[in-house]
Design a protein around this motif. Structure first.
Motif, PDB file in Angstrom:
ATOM      1  N   ALA A 109     -35.395  68.885  47.845  1.00 16.31           N
ATOM      2  CA  ALA A 109     -34.429  69.598  48.688  1.00 16.31           C
ATOM      3  C   ALA A 109     -34.146  68.816  49.967  1.00 16.31           C
ATOM      4  CB  ALA A 109     -34.950  70.993  49.020  1.00 16.31           C
ATOM      5  N   ASP A 124     -35.186  78.837  50.352  1.00 17.16           N
ATOM      6  CA  ASP A 124     -34.081  79.185  49.449  1.00 17.16           C
ATOM      7  C   ASP A 124     -33.848  78.087  48.424  1.00 17.16           C
ATOM      8  OD1 ASP A 124     -33.729  81.548  50.788  1.00 17.16           O
ATOM      9  OD2 ASP A 124     -32.091  80.812  52.055  1.00 17.16           O
ATOM     10  N   ARG A 125     -33.897  76.829  48.865  1.00 13.00           N
ATOM     11  CA  ARG A 125     -33.662  75.712  47.922  1.00 13.00           C
ATOM     12  C   ARG A 125     -34.805  75.602  46.929  1.00 13.00           C
ATOM     13  NH1 ARG A 125     -30.094  76.572  50.724  1.00 13.00           N
ATOM     14  NH2 ARG A 125     -28.360  75.230  51.379  1.00 13.00           N
ATOM     15  N   VAL A 127     -36.826  77.983  45.856  1.00 10.15           N
ATOM     16  CA  VAL A 127     -36.736  79.095  44.909  1.00 10.15           C
ATOM     17  C   VAL A 127     -35.673  78.810  43.855  1.00 10.15           C
ATOM     18  CG1 VAL A 127     -36.075  81.516  44.662  1.00 10.15           C
ATOM     19  CG2 VAL A 127     -37.609  80.828  46.504  1.00 10.15           C
ATOM     20  N   ALA A 128     -34.540  78.245  44.279  1.00 12.11           N
ATOM     21  CA  ALA A 128     -33.474  77.916  43.324  1.00 12.11           C
ATOM     22  C   ALA A 128     -33.922  76.845  42.344  1.00 12.11           C
ATOM     23  CB  ALA A 128     -32.220  77.469  44.079  1.00 12.11           C
ATOM     24  N   TYR A 129     -34.603  75.795  42.849  1.00 14.50           N
ATOM     25  CA  TYR A 129     -35.081  74.728  41.960  1.00 14.50           C
ATOM     26  C   TYR A 129     -36.174  75.234  41.021  1.00 14.50           C
ATOM     27  CZ  TYR A 129     -32.675  71.380  45.014  1.00 14.50           C
ATOM     28  OH  TYR A 129     -31.742  70.673  45.738  1.00 14.50           O
ATOM     29  N   ALA A 131     -36.393  77.921  39.563  1.00 13.15           N
ATOM     30  CA  ALA A 131     -35.840  78.713  38.452  1.00 13.15           C
ATOM     31  C   ALA A 131     -35.449  77.848  37.270  1.00 13.15           C
ATOM     32  CB  ALA A 131     -34.632  79.516  38.939  1.00 13.15           C
ATOM     33  N   ASP A 132     -35.578  76.530  37.394  1.00 14.55           N
ATOM     34  CA  ASP A 132     -35.234  75.624  36.298  1.00 14.55           C
ATOM     35  C   ASP A 132     -36.060  75.957  35.055  1.00 14.55           C
ATOM     36  OD1 ASP A 132     -35.914  72.863  34.804  1.00 14.55           O
ATOM     37  OD2 ASP A 132     -33.925  72.719  35.735  1.00 14.55           O
ATOM     38  N   ALA A 143     -41.008  82.976  43.322  1.00 14.00           N
ATOM     39  CA  ALA A 143     -39.859  83.783  43.731  1.00 14.00           C
ATOM     40  C   ALA A 143     -40.018  84.360  45.126  1.00 14.00           C
ATOM     41  CB  ALA A 143     -39.648  84.920  42.730  1.00 14.00           C
TER      42      ALA A 143
END
Length: 411
Positions: A109, A124-125, A127-129, A131-132, A143
């Motif tokens: 990130a 936030d970044r 958590v998004a990564y 989810a891969d 999460a």
């Protein structure tokens, strides 16, 4: 007088170089805020040549960072995990698999970040990564739904702060854990750019097995000649002697042992002259002892309850080694720790009397002893239980009962 002055200046230069070598062995990534950074920059040419020749490690220096790209001599050693220096009790715990994954995601990130970021933005970044599908398929979930997950990410942020990747501008990480605030950081791209220390990019390695991947990303390109093979053996031995507390002959390959038998004298002479270490050569192996403690990750003995408990458990295990009783079960070590808690309850912290405290103290002590090359813990929790194997160097922590050879007449 000119000759005397030259000798004094040479001795001063050599000592500065030894201090720089020890600093890089202890902290392979230095920024200008580190007291040893100036010495490393001053002697960068010598240091780069020496590390490359003796250990096959490259040294990068520029006005913002010095990075020794160390490659471990033993890729299977997992006893020295990353820790947050000076953090809270939870933050100081060895990095878990999830923390390592979070650290990698945070670095990914930051590669795409602006000059300043907040901890909330980084979360936030990550958590998004996380989810891969591949990360989820590997059993890693993140999460930010509970305090433990927030604490893990704060530990990652504190590690990046200690390395110099991030520099705090304002705020507090604990406030983020408590959901009452945030933290603002500057991103140091010089440090970020040199943090990864591999021969090949991990994304270019197709192997799925962890050990195979570690070997692939750290593998040296060696010429298929006698000189190339000897250089590879010399580098492998130097890496272990410089980086490991003890090198046991039994852990070496046959070619490494043969090379060491023939070249031990010259090899140890070069390493000790450049580092200031003292070479202890024993029947079972070799240790380079740092009398200055400048290159020492873990000291022993140490102060405090954990330090005292570790020393006493080492004495107990050393007695088992001398008695030749073989491996000791972790359960037996915990029982001995329980007895020591009762014996030293007046001097140790009060929470050591809590139920289960002996397991925590024993786990800490065994982790420290394993990192120092004094024991190995084998097996898995289950019917047979884990076993502690005392190693020869542990014998120095044992004590023999005094033998009184005569009685003095006190009449």
């Amino acid at each position: 007088m000119t000759g005397v002055l030259a000798d004094v200046l040479d001795a001063q230069r050599d000592e500065e170089r030894r201090r720089a070598v020890r600093a890089l062995l202890h902290r392979p990534l230095l920024t200008p805020s580190d007291p040893a950074y100036g010495l490393v920059r001053k002697h960068a040419g010598y240091l780069a040549e020496w590390f490359a020749r003796e250990a096959g490690w490259s040294l990068h220096t520029d006005p913002g960072v010095a990075r020794l790209r160390k490659v471990p001599g033993d890729l299977s050693d997992g006893s020295r995990a990353a820790r947050v220096p000076g953090g809270g009790a939870r933050a100081r715990q060895p990095f878990s698999r999830r923390r390592y994954v979070l650290a990698c995601l945070a670095l990914a990130a930051l590669e795409r970040a602006e000059a300043q970021v907040t901890l909330g933005w980084l979360v936030d970044r990550v958590v998004a990564y996380a989810a891969d599908e591949e990360i989820a398929g590997a059993g890693i979930s993140f999460a930010m739904e509970d305090r433990d997950e927030r604490g893990d990410l704060v530990a990652v942020a504190q590690l990046l702060l200690s390395l110099g990747v991030l520099q705090k501008v304002a705020g507090d990480e604990q406030a983020f854990v408590n959901r009452s605030g945030d933290a603002l950081y500057d991103v140091d791209r010089r440090v970020l750019a040199v943090l990864l220390s591999t021969r090949r990019g991990p994304s270019l390695v197709p192997a799925a097995d962890l050990q195979a991947r570690l070997t692939a990303v750290t593998e040296d390109v060696v010429a298929d000649t006698e000189d190339g093979r000897n250089r590879q053996l010399r580098h492998a031995l130097a890496r272990r002697l410089l980086d490991d507390p003890v090198v046991y002959y039994a852990d070496l390959t046959e070619p490494q042992r043969t090379y060491l038998d023939m070249q031990r004298g010259p090899l140890l002479k070069r390493l000790t002259e450049a580092t200031g270490f003292l070479a202890e050569v024993r029947a079972e192996g070799i240790a380079l002892v740092d009398a200055t403690r400048e290159a020492t990750d873990f000291g022993m003995p140490e102060e405090g309850t954990e330090g005292h408990a570790t020393l006493l458990l080492a004495e107990y295990l050393s007695d088992q080694l001398r008695a030749g009783t073989g491996p000791v079960s972790v359960a037996a070590a915990e029982q001995r720790m329980r007895e020591m808690i009762v014996e030293h309850r007046a001097h140790w912290r009060k929470n050591t009397r809590d139920p289960g405290a002996e397991r925590v103290l024993t786990a800490h002590a065994l982790g420290r002893l394993a990192a120092l090359g004094l024991v190995r813990v084998r097996g898995e929790s289950g019917e047979n239980g884990e076993k502690v194997v005392p190693l020869p160097a542990l014998a120095r922590f044992g004590y023999l009962r005094p033998t009184i050879r005569g009685k003095k007449d006190t009449r």
